[in-house]
Scaffold this active site. Structure first.
Site, mmCIF file in Angstrom:
data_model
loop_
_atom_site.group_PDB
_atom_site.id
_atom_site.type_symbol
_atom_site.label_atom_id
_atom_site.label_comp_id
_atom_site.label_asym_id
_atom_site.label_seq_id
_atom_site.Cartn_x
_atom_site.Cartn_y
_atom_site.Cartn_z
ATOM 1 N N HIS A 54 0.851 -1.191 0.000
ATOM 2 C CA HIS A 54 0.000 0.000 0.000
ATOM 3 C C HIS A 54 0.887 1.242 0.000
ATOM 4 O O HIS A 54 2.052 1.193 0.418
ATOM 5 C CB HIS A 54 -0.898 0.007 1.228
ATOM 6 C CG HIS A 54 -1.938 -1.067 1.220
ATOM 7 N ND1 HIS A 54 -3.026 -1.040 2.049
ATOM 8 C CD2 HIS A 54 -2.061 -2.205 0.483
ATOM 9 C CE1 HIS A 54 -3.778 -2.097 1.828
ATOM 10 N NE2 HIS A 54 -3.206 -2.831 0.884
ATOM 11 N N GLU A 56 0.940 3.887 1.883
ATOM 12 C CA GLU A 56 1.441 4.282 3.201
ATOM 13 C C GLU A 56 2.591 3.378 3.646
ATOM 14 O O GLU A 56 3.587 3.873 4.181
ATOM 15 C CB GLU A 56 0.316 4.229 4.247
ATOM 16 C CG GLU A 56 -0.832 5.158 3.968
ATOM 17 C CD GLU A 56 -1.945 4.543 3.139
ATOM 18 O OE1 GLU A 56 -3.058 5.092 3.152
ATOM 19 O OE2 GLU A 56 -1.719 3.505 2.461
ATOM 20 N N CYS A 87 -2.400 -0.247 7.475
ATOM 21 C CA CYS A 87 -1.621 0.983 7.322
ATOM 22 C C CYS A 87 -1.708 1.845 8.574
ATOM 23 O O CYS A 87 -0.715 2.459 8.975
ATOM 24 C CB CYS A 87 -2.080 1.747 6.094
ATOM 25 S SG CYS A 87 -1.654 0.896 4.550
#
Length: 157
Positions: A54, A56, A87
């Site tokens: 992801h 992040e 995250c």
């Protein structure tokens, strides 16, 4: 804030580059510390075939490597979409102090992404995490990012 370029604009730009290359979903993140943009990253789930890639997580990994520490105290993260629980956990463990996000988990779930519908404000409430959260930051621009992604007809995951 006083930045030459708003970090969210950089996160959106990175996300656009990533989706145009087919690397992942319409997600970008930027990490700032002491008024300096440390890193900008986007989602690479499709490119890396890694469900944890992801935006992040990618940004946190890059910032930690750049600074040579896991401790990102006093840093801020700008995320184009509300972080998922994974995250959020990484943001907490990195000791990031402030989160700005644009669109919501519900916005991307409506596009077909396999989201755990647990809002970050609820996670903060349940856990007492010290993270300051600023929702709907540049929401209109982040919604435009989701629209750009829809036009590319990429897979959800």
């Amino acid at each position: 804030m006083g930045y030459t370029v708003d970090p969210m604009v950089l996160a959106i730009k990175s996300a656009l580059e990533g989706i145009k290359k087919g690397e992942g979903g319409p997600f970008g993140a930027a990490i700032v510390r002491n008024g300096v943009v440390l890193v900008v990253a986007h989602n690479t789930v499709l490119r890396d075939k890694d469900p944890t890639a992801h935006a992040e997580i990618n940004a946190i990994r890059l910032a930690a490597k750049k600074l040579g520490t896991y401790d990102l105290s006093e840093a801020e993260i700008y995320s184009t979409t509300e972080p998922c629980p994974m995250c959020f956990g990484a943001i907490h463990w990195a000791r990031i102090s402030r989160l700005y996000y644009g669109t919501s988990i519900e916005d991307v779930a409506a596009l077909g992404f396999n989201e755990l519908r647990l809002p970050v404000l609820k996670i903060k409430e349940l856990t007492g995490a010290p993270l300051e959260i600023i929702p709907n930051y540049k929401r209109d621009k982040c919604l435009e990012l989701l629209e750009a992604w829809k036009k590319l007809n990429l897979p959800t995951y």
